[in-house]
Design a protein around this motif. Sequence first.
Motif, PDB file in Angstrom:
ATOM      1  N   TRP A 123      -7.349  -8.847   0.942  1.00 35.53           N
ATOM      2  CA  TRP A 123      -6.515  -9.957   0.461  1.00 35.53           C
ATOM      3  C   TRP A 123      -6.895 -11.255   1.175  1.00 35.53           C
ATOM      4  O   TRP A 123      -7.010 -12.308   0.555  1.00 35.53           O
ATOM      5  CB  TRP A 123      -5.050  -9.590   0.697  1.00 35.53           C
ATOM      6  CG  TRP A 123      -4.041 -10.576   0.258  1.00 35.53           C
ATOM      7  CD1 TRP A 123      -3.503 -10.708  -1.003  1.00 35.53           C
ATOM      8  CD2 TRP A 123      -3.371 -11.553   1.067  1.00 35.53           C
ATOM      9  NE1 TRP A 123      -2.555 -11.703  -1.010  1.00 35.53           N
ATOM     10  CE2 TRP A 123      -2.459 -12.228   0.245  1.00 35.53           C
ATOM     11  CE3 TRP A 123      -3.459 -11.901   2.415  1.00 35.53           C
ATOM     12  CZ2 TRP A 123      -1.643 -13.254   0.722  1.00 35.53           C
ATOM     13  CZ3 TRP A 123      -2.645 -12.916   2.886  1.00 35.53           C
ATOM     14  CH2 TRP A 123      -1.759 -13.575   2.053  1.00 35.53           C
ATOM     15  N   THR A 173      -5.983  -3.224   2.700  1.00 34.76           N
ATOM     16  CA  THR A 173      -5.538  -4.116   1.622  1.00 34.76           C
ATOM     17  C   THR A 173      -5.382  -5.538   2.142  1.00 34.76           C
ATOM     18  O   THR A 173      -5.789  -6.499   1.487  1.00 34.76           O
ATOM     19  CB  THR A 173      -4.211  -3.611   1.027  1.00 34.76           C
ATOM     20  OG1 THR A 173      -4.408  -2.294   0.510  1.00 34.76           O
ATOM     21  CG2 THR A 173      -3.704  -4.522  -0.078  1.00 34.76           C
ATOM     22  N   GLU A 196      -4.178   2.114   4.866  1.00 32.84           N
ATOM     23  CA  GLU A 196      -4.394   1.522   3.550  1.00 32.84           C
ATOM     24  C   GLU A 196      -3.858   0.085   3.508  1.00 32.84           C
ATOM     25  O   GLU A 196      -4.473  -0.799   2.915  1.00 32.84           O
ATOM     26  CB  GLU A 196      -3.702   2.379   2.479  1.00 32.84           C
ATOM     27  CG  GLU A 196      -4.037   1.978   1.073  1.00 32.84           C
ATOM     28  CD  GLU A 196      -5.504   2.123   0.715  1.00 32.84           C
ATOM     29  OE1 GLU A 196      -5.985   1.327  -0.113  1.00 32.84           O
ATOM     30  OE2 GLU A 196      -6.184   3.029   1.244  1.00 32.84           O
ATOM     31  N   ALA A 229       0.841  -1.194   0.000  1.00 28.44           N
ATOM     32  CA  ALA A 229       0.000   0.000   0.000  1.00 28.44           C
ATOM     33  C   ALA A 229       0.877   1.245   0.000  1.00 28.44           C
ATOM     34  O   ALA A 229       2.057   1.190   0.356  1.00 28.44           O
ATOM     35  CB  ALA A 229      -0.912  -0.003   1.223  1.00 28.44           C
TER      36      ALA A 229
END
Length: 90
Positions: A59, A55, A51, A40
């Motif tokens: 994921w 993420t 972030e 990120a």
Amino acid sequence: MAVKFILSDYVEQATAQAVYDKLEDGTFAGKIPACKGVIAFGSTLRECEDELRSTLEDWILLGLKLGHSLPVINNIDLNKEPTLESMDTL
């Protein structure tokens, strides 16, 4: 009895392994080496951390949905098939 939230624990342990770099333009990049592809960027370190966490969460959810093998982090293995307990244990 202590309540355990395995997914939350996994995210916390994984983000504790995050590595951050300050880029030439003053922004930040972060990654979690154990989680391939989790990277990120942010204009501040805090923004990059937020972030990266988001993420990582995406994921994990995508990996679980697609049946990918996820890394075991600090003995937390999300690859195990869930076991159902009877309602009597609640």
